[in-house]
Every structure is written in C-alpha cells, then in structure tokens.
Design an enzyme around this catalytic site. Sequence first.
Site, PDB file in Angstrom:
ATOM      1  N   ALA A  68       1.719   1.738  14.452  1.00  0.00           N
ATOM      2  CA  ALA A  68       1.736   2.456  15.678  1.00  0.00           C
ATOM      3  C   ALA A  68       2.754   3.686  15.271  1.00  0.00           C
ATOM      4  O   ALA A  68       3.246   3.900  14.333  1.00  0.00           O
ATOM      5  CB  ALA A  68       2.740   1.572  16.801  1.00  0.00           C
ATOM      6  N   ASP A  69       2.432   4.712  16.431  1.00  0.00           N
ATOM      7  CA  ASP A  69       3.220   5.942  16.265  1.00  0.00           C
ATOM      8  C   ASP A  69       3.644   6.580  17.280  1.00  0.00           C
ATOM      9  O   ASP A  69       2.811   6.282  18.321  1.00  0.00           O
ATOM     10  CB  ASP A  69       2.390   7.073  15.453  1.00  0.00           C
ATOM     11  CG  ASP A  69       3.282   8.113  14.976  1.00  0.00           C
ATOM     12  OD1 ASP A  69       4.130   8.097  14.279  1.00  0.00           O
ATOM     13  OD2 ASP A  69       3.027   9.382  15.357  1.00  0.00           O
ATOM     14  N   THR A  70       4.950   6.771  17.738  1.00  0.00           N
ATOM     15  CA  THR A  70       5.445   7.317  18.821  1.00  0.00           C
ATOM     16  C   THR A  70       5.872   8.824  18.911  1.00  0.00           C
ATOM     17  O   THR A  70       6.646   9.246  17.882  1.00  0.00           O
ATOM     18  CB  THR A  70       6.498   6.514  19.512  1.00  0.00           C
ATOM     19  OG1 THR A  70       5.971   5.062  19.488  1.00  0.00           O
ATOM     20  CG2 THR A  70       7.098   6.881  20.807  1.00  0.00           C
TER      21      THR A  70
ATOM     22  N   ALA B  25       0.428   5.894  20.063  1.00  0.00           N
ATOM     23  CA  ALA B  25      -0.828   5.160  19.593  1.00  0.00           C
ATOM     24  C   ALA B  25      -0.704   3.892  18.922  1.00  0.00           C
ATOM     25  O   ALA B  25       0.303   3.821  17.840  1.00  0.00           O
ATOM     26  CB  ALA B  25      -1.177   6.408  18.523  1.00  0.00           C
TER      27      ALA B  25
END
Length: 194
Positions: free
Chosen positions: A75-77, A112
Amino acid sequence: MNNVKIILASASPRRKELLEQIGIDFEIAVSDKETEIDGGDPVEACRTQAYNKAVDIVEKSKLKYGDKDFAVISADTIVAIDKKILGKPKDKSDARQMLESLSGRKHRVYTAVCVYNSLKDSYESFVEDTTVEVASLSSEEIEDYLEKKEPYDKAGAYAIQGYFSRYIVGIEGDYYNVMGLPVGRLYRDYLNKL
C-alpha cells in the site's frame, strides 16, 4: 485464506495494527522500492508506488516460498491539497508548511492497495479516496504539534488517529484509509476470496 501465506509489504505499524485488528495472520516483508513523489497525479503516483513495492516483495517471496501459495499486500498513502502532493515531511519547516496549508480546509487522502495472488499469478489494485476537513489551526497549535514525534513519518505531516484527531472537523469516506489501509474493502474484495 486456506493455507495461503499472507505477506504485508510495509513497515508501517498502523498497517500492521489494522490487519491484526481484522484477524488476519500475516508476515511482514519490507520493500526498499519506495521513491520520493513530488508531483503528478496523486492517484497514479500512489498506485505506481504500491505496485512497485508489491513486485519487489513478490520476487523475494517466490524465492523464499517456491511452490507454496501466497499473497502480497502493499500500500501507499498520499495526501493531496489543490492537486499538490504532500508526502512525508523532510524536516520541521516542511511539516509546518504542510500543516499551514491544511489548516481550515478540506484535503484528499488516497491509499493505493496492490494485492498479488500466487494462485492466479496476478496483481490487482484499487485506490481509496477520502476527504478530510481540518479545523483552522493557530500558529501556537501548529508549533505545539510540531514538538511531538507524530508528524514526521506521516504523509501530510499528521496522524488522524493520534494527537492530531483534536483538529479533525470531519471526514467523507473510509477512516481507515486515512490511517493507511482501507481494510474493509481489502478484506471484502480480496482477502476473503483467497
């Protein structure tokens, strides 16, 4: 999830906590493929980051697990305001500028999530979008917050679940997305199908 090893490709204690909270048994493998993002479309930027982290850990996991079934979650924020991406602050001055730009306004938080499933040998991803409104902050409130450890390893220089929660006016969307992992959607759309 029968006999499928789940690997979280993240060092984030918040993501770890959220997966544990929904009863998922998993291992952690940290990717070193994260790059600095300064501009561009925040949705595509976080989607690319999540994918690159997943690919990195999938390659390592194939070597480690061989023919065993596994899934990798990465994940990436990204926090964005006025189409400007606010990453993790570089220093106190950078964090101050971010907080000043968020003060009294709404902004967007995108996470994501990329899921690799070895059973299908496929990568699937989605991007969750949440709007967050922050109260107007006085310079004293900003300086007080900057004295805490909290702002420095978070996109946008704040943690919604921490001390900064006192300044949140409201959110539209998934609260856990703002923490860094929209676990409800992840579970419903991916994990319960393993």
